[in-house]
Design an enzyme around this catalytic site. Sequence first.
Site, PDB file in Angstrom:
ATOM      1  N   ALA A  69      57.289  35.306  21.297  1.00  0.00           N
ATOM      2  CA  ALA A  69      55.964  35.910  21.305  1.00  0.00           C
ATOM      3  C   ALA A  69      54.900  35.146  21.880  1.00  0.00           C
ATOM      4  CB  ALA A  69      55.497  36.041  19.809  1.00  0.00           C
ATOM      5  N   GLY A 108      61.017  35.649  19.790  1.00  0.00           N
ATOM      6  CA  GLY A 108      60.888  36.926  20.120  1.00  0.00           C
ATOM      7  C   GLY A 108      61.622  37.214  21.279  1.00  0.00           C
ATOM      8  N   GLU A 111      64.803  37.830  20.304  1.00  0.00           N
ATOM      9  CA  GLU A 111      64.917  39.175  19.305  1.00  0.00           C
ATOM     10  C   GLU A 111      64.992  40.427  20.381  1.00  0.00           C
ATOM     11  OE1 GLU A 111      61.474  37.516  17.111  1.00  0.00           O
ATOM     12  OE2 GLU A 111      62.557  38.082  15.268  1.00  0.00           O
ATOM     13  N   GLU A 131      61.286  29.494  15.691  1.00  0.00           N
ATOM     14  CA  GLU A 131      60.047  29.942  14.912  1.00  0.00           C
ATOM     15  C   GLU A 131      59.682  28.916  13.750  1.00  0.00           C
ATOM     16  OE1 GLU A 131      61.942  32.046  15.797  1.00  0.00           O
ATOM     17  OE2 GLU A 131      61.222  33.975  16.728  1.00  0.00           O
TER      18      GLU A 131
HETATM   19  N1  3HC Z   1      53.505  31.410  24.038  1.00  0.00           N
HETATM   20  C1  3HC Z   1      52.392  31.203  24.719  1.00  0.00           C
HETATM   21  N2  3HC Z   1      52.488  30.271  25.767  1.00  0.00           N
HETATM   22  C2  3HC Z   1      53.730  29.292  25.901  1.00  0.00           C
HETATM   23  C3  3HC Z   1      54.819  29.894  25.023  1.00  0.00           C
HETATM   24  C4  3HC Z   1      54.650  30.979  24.165  1.00  0.00           C
HETATM   25  N3  3HC Z   1      55.742  31.344  23.474  1.00  0.00           N
HETATM   26  N4  3HC Z   1      55.864  28.940  25.064  1.00  0.00           N
HETATM   27  C5  3HC Z   1      55.304  28.124  26.362  1.00  0.00           C
HETATM   28  N5  3HC Z   1      53.907  28.348  26.659  1.00  0.00           N
HETATM   29  C6  3HC Z   1      53.174  27.816  27.527  1.00  0.00           C
HETATM   30  C7  3HC Z   1      52.939  26.312  27.382  1.00  0.00           C
HETATM   31  O1  3HC Z   1      51.829  26.164  26.322  1.00  0.00           O
HETATM   32  C8  3HC Z   1      52.527  25.740  28.687  1.00  0.00           C
HETATM   33  O2  3HC Z   1      51.349  26.109  28.768  1.00  0.00           O
HETATM   34  P1  3HC Z   1      50.526  25.220  29.972  1.00  0.00           P
HETATM   35  O3  3HC Z   1      51.005  25.107  31.271  1.00  0.00           O
HETATM   36  O4  3HC Z   1      48.950  25.985  30.001  1.00  0.00           O
HETATM   37  O5  3HC Z   1      50.392  24.032  29.025  1.00  0.00           O
HETATM   38  C9  3HC Z   1      53.527  26.594  29.576  1.00  0.00           C
HETATM   39  O6  3HC Z   1      54.038  27.777  28.686  1.00  0.00           O
HETATM   40  C10 3HC Z   1      54.962  26.063  29.983  1.00  0.00           C
HETATM   41  O7  3HC Z   1      55.686  25.443  28.660  1.00  0.00           O
HETATM   42  P2  3HC Z   1      56.273  24.010  28.601  1.00  0.00           P
HETATM   43  O8  3HC Z   1      55.375  22.887  29.186  1.00  0.00           O
HETATM   44  O9  3HC Z   1      56.656  23.713  27.258  1.00  0.00           O
HETATM   45  O10 3HC Z   1      57.448  24.186  29.684  1.00  0.00           O
HETATM   46  P3  3HC Z   1      59.118  23.765  29.678  1.00  0.00           P
HETATM   47  O11 3HC Z   1      59.586  24.352  30.886  1.00  0.00           O
HETATM   48  O12 3HC Z   1      59.017  22.397  29.255  1.00  0.00           O
HETATM   49  O13 3HC Z   1      59.483  24.592  28.265  1.00  0.00           O
HETATM   50  C11 3HC Z   1      59.944  26.363  26.888  1.00  0.00           C
HETATM   51  C12 3HC Z   1      59.761  25.950  28.213  1.00  0.00           C
HETATM   52  C13 3HC Z   1      61.268  25.819  26.449  1.00  0.00           C
HETATM   53  C14 3HC Z   1      60.029  27.899  26.808  1.00  0.00           C
HETATM   54  C15 3HC Z   1      58.796  25.684  25.629  1.00  0.00           C
HETATM   55  O14 3HC Z   1      57.764  25.944  26.210  1.00  0.00           O
HETATM   56  C16 3HC Z   1      59.010  26.333  24.400  1.00  0.00           C
HETATM   57  O15 3HC Z   1      59.838  25.662  23.693  1.00  0.00           O
HETATM   58  N6  3HC Z   1      58.215  27.242  24.080  1.00  0.00           N
HETATM   59  C17 3HC Z   1      57.830  27.731  23.022  1.00  0.00           C
HETATM   60  C18 3HC Z   1      59.079  28.471  22.434  1.00  0.00           C
HETATM   61  C19 3HC Z   1      58.962  29.200  20.933  1.00  0.00           C
HETATM   62  O16 3HC Z   1      58.508  28.595  19.962  1.00  0.00           O
HETATM   63  N7  3HC Z   1      59.115  30.577  20.888  1.00  0.00           N
HETATM   64  C20 3HC Z   1      58.734  31.253  19.720  1.00  0.00           C
HETATM   65  C21 3HC Z   1      57.739  31.706  19.340  1.00  0.00           C
HETATM   66  S1  3HC Z   1      57.209  32.491  17.990  1.00  0.00           S
HETATM   67  C22 3HC Z   1      57.969  33.927  18.055  1.00  0.00           C
HETATM   68  O17 3HC Z   1      58.563  34.190  19.073  1.00  0.00           O
HETATM   69  C23 3HC Z   1      57.601  34.790  16.821  1.00  0.00           C
HETATM   70  C24 3HC Z   1      58.583  36.150  16.789  1.00  0.00           C
HETATM   71  O18 3HC Z   1      59.556  35.879  16.194  1.00  0.00           O
HETATM   72  C25 3HC Z   1      57.749  37.328  16.280  1.00  0.00           C
END
Ligand code: 3HC
Length: 711
Positions: A69, A108, A111, A131
């Site tokens: 998400a 997501g 998902e 999450e």
């Molecule tokens: N939403 C918005 N922005 C995101 C994002 C997300 N889910 N994931 C990463 N970003 C952004 C980061 O903030 C960063 O932004 P910036 O360049 O402005 O600082 C950019 O993307 C790159 O991220 P990283 O520096 O972390 O890049 P890496 O290549 O090192 O890692 C990744 C990539 C493994 C995908 C890592 O970013 C990550 O773990 N992201 C979060 C994943 C996550 O937690 N997903 C679950 C979200 S909650 C959800 O999905 C709810 C659902 O169940 C309804």
Amino acid sequence: MASDSIHPSPVSYELRGKVLLVTIDNPPVNALGVDVRRGLAAAIEHADATDAVEAVLLVGAGRNFIAGADIREFGKPPQPPALPDVCNRIEACRKPVIAAIHGAALGGGLEVALGAHYRLAVPGAKLGLPEVQLGLLPGAGGTQRTPRLIGAEAALSLILSGRHASAQEALKLGLVDRVGASDDVLAEGLAYAQELLAAHAPVRRTRDAQGLADRESAQAAIAAARTDTAKKSRGLFSPMKIVDCVEAALNAASNNAFDDGLRFERKQFLECLDSPQRAGLVHAFFAEREVQKAPETKSATPRAINTIGVIGGGTMGAGIAVAALDAGLPVTMIERDDASLARGRAHVEKVYDGLIAKGRMTADAKAQVLARYTGSTSYDALAQTDLVIEAVFEEMSVKQAVFAELDRVCKPGAVLATNTSYLDIDAIAASVSRPQDVVGLHFFSPANIMKLLEVVVPKQVTADVVATAFELAKKMRKVPVRAGVCDGFIGNRLLAVYRAAADHVMEDGASPYQIDKAVRDFGFPMGPYQVIDLAGGDIGWASRKRRAATRDPNARYVQIADRLCERSWFGQKTGRGFYLYPEGARTGTPDPEVVAIIAAERERAGIKPRSFTDEEIIRRYMAAMINEGANVVHEKIALRPLDVDVTLLYGYGFPRYRGGPMKYADMVGLANVLADIREFAKEDPLFWRPSPLIVELVERGANFASLDQSA
Ligand code: 3HC
Ligand code: NAI
């Protein structure tokens, strides 16, 4: 459409033979923002409505499938379609939908893939439901579809840990159907789609999967997860809800009522979304990324770092050497004499021997790592080294003597770093002929484990040296925070103040045991007196003695710790400190003699003890921390409040789910914090001086977050 050419949808589709190729292209990580959700739903509509389409292939553009998400949308008004509806729509498609996964399929993102009917991953893919690390639970069917697909036990393990599974592990779990032979996700995905079409593979919905058919074993897994979660997830809001959701999946499976399970999950998800823990954890997520972007990392190119030198093989030098070795760098350690050098090497080897004993490293791997390690008692061994980190005794004269040697032997352009905790790095830099190359690299103990690295920026250093420090942090997988030069930089400067606040409370009537417990209950892994006992009371004692001459005679000074040190009660290593550690115990027990010493000290100071509630203790502890945090931002020692947060989160055990002290202040309300400080100032106006920054922010109705955003 004209508007499309200005704002093209991040989801595009085109027919490749009989396969509708749907590409999600929303840099940087294809997060599922509203336009992506709309685009996905529209692509599936198109597939169902178009006769020429016989199957659908979902792929991500760039380096990832979908990272989840869009975290930036949390807390904002929701915009349709909601992600669970999009996943349902994909699943309902009348033609086989195949997800071809490369890079991250997280949250997501996974998902969406679970909504598809078939899944392929290429070798480098990582799949997970992280999450929980953001204070959430999978809210788009993840808690319902995952157990149906791979069983309750595996699903709970994945969702409660938030870990990333490799493609191979995902295959073993049954999370994907196939691992492609190459990393070419498009080619692999198209080939798989053709194969499925040729085999007349049917639409196969995850909601109908039978992973929960063995009800008894699922119940056992849920009960075990419940017990484990109660033990391990102290203070956290979402983990138990995850267990509840998987239980709801099981009940729904038994009653053939998948959508009931989805509704239950949605309700739990929304409660998590509204929780302060979600706000704290999401703040930590972004803050951790923001700190990496110090101004010098944008304005300058780092120098090449292929070799590291470490001076001193004590606690810190050895830890830093291990951190550098683990980052794949060759290390040269310098010590005073052969015996100290041998001790330094033994400290390094001990770390790897510990890993071997736990079965996490082989003797061969250790030998390979140590092949990159050399030791010497001669500084000449550093002549070709790119970056040297000094970790000798905390004495200005000793440090300056070491830097004089470095100045003499190191090649031009070598970076000269000090790991000093408190000393004036400007003075160290001024003592050499190349102050532009001198920087502070303040690691935390144990240096090979602790994530925080304060990059301390003295006046004369050039930007490329600072950029090099950030690059080194990346190589070492540390979280770097840029700090200015002052006594204690960011972290230790705050520590001195909130520890003093704890000492005041102790002298005024609370026991160290109550204070430690209150601090633990707030979410820290240890209380301040447990930390002192662990690190050794002698360290703080030495620095208190050093500062005695310059201490403000009017400032309140609590002598209780000195009384313990005078008895050589230095904590765990001497068997007693604030606590007793009988027979080498790691956990202390309260000591009646310490209680008596505290009582005597109160009497000496003329203090009539009073009682404190845990809440009162925390208010003082936090107010002191926040006030000094504001001071370091005000004095530009820290770039922004979020840099203070990251420092406390990664170096001092601040509970991540509270986001850091500055985020916490915003959440309780800065005006309330200021009111507390003013209240406490009635007793001790010298200690409790409101930071000018807090006063200013409260006056204009702003908060710390407004400074994070404007910086
Ligand atoms: N939403 C918005 N922005 C995101 C994002 C997300 N889910 N994931 C990463 N970003 C952004 C980061 O903030 C960063 O932004 P910036 O360049 O402005 O600082 C950019 O993307 C790159 O991220 P990283 O520096 O972390 O890049 P890496 O290549 O090192 O890692 C990744 C990539 C493994 C995908 C890592 O970013 C990550 O773990 N992201 C979060 C994943 C996550 O937690 N997903 C679950 C979200 S909650 C959800 O999905 C709810 C659902 O169940 C309804
Ligand atoms: P330590 O006493 O464990 O190790 C210091 C080492 O330096 C000893 O092995 C000593 O033999 C060596 N040494 C002394 N003078 C030397 C010289 N002239 N040339 C070569 N080697 C020499 O000390 P520790 O704890 O490792 O601290 C080192 C530095 O790191 C200090 O500046 C300290 O403030 C800082 N620091 C310490 C932390 C801690 O938790 N211990 C945390 C962060 C920084």
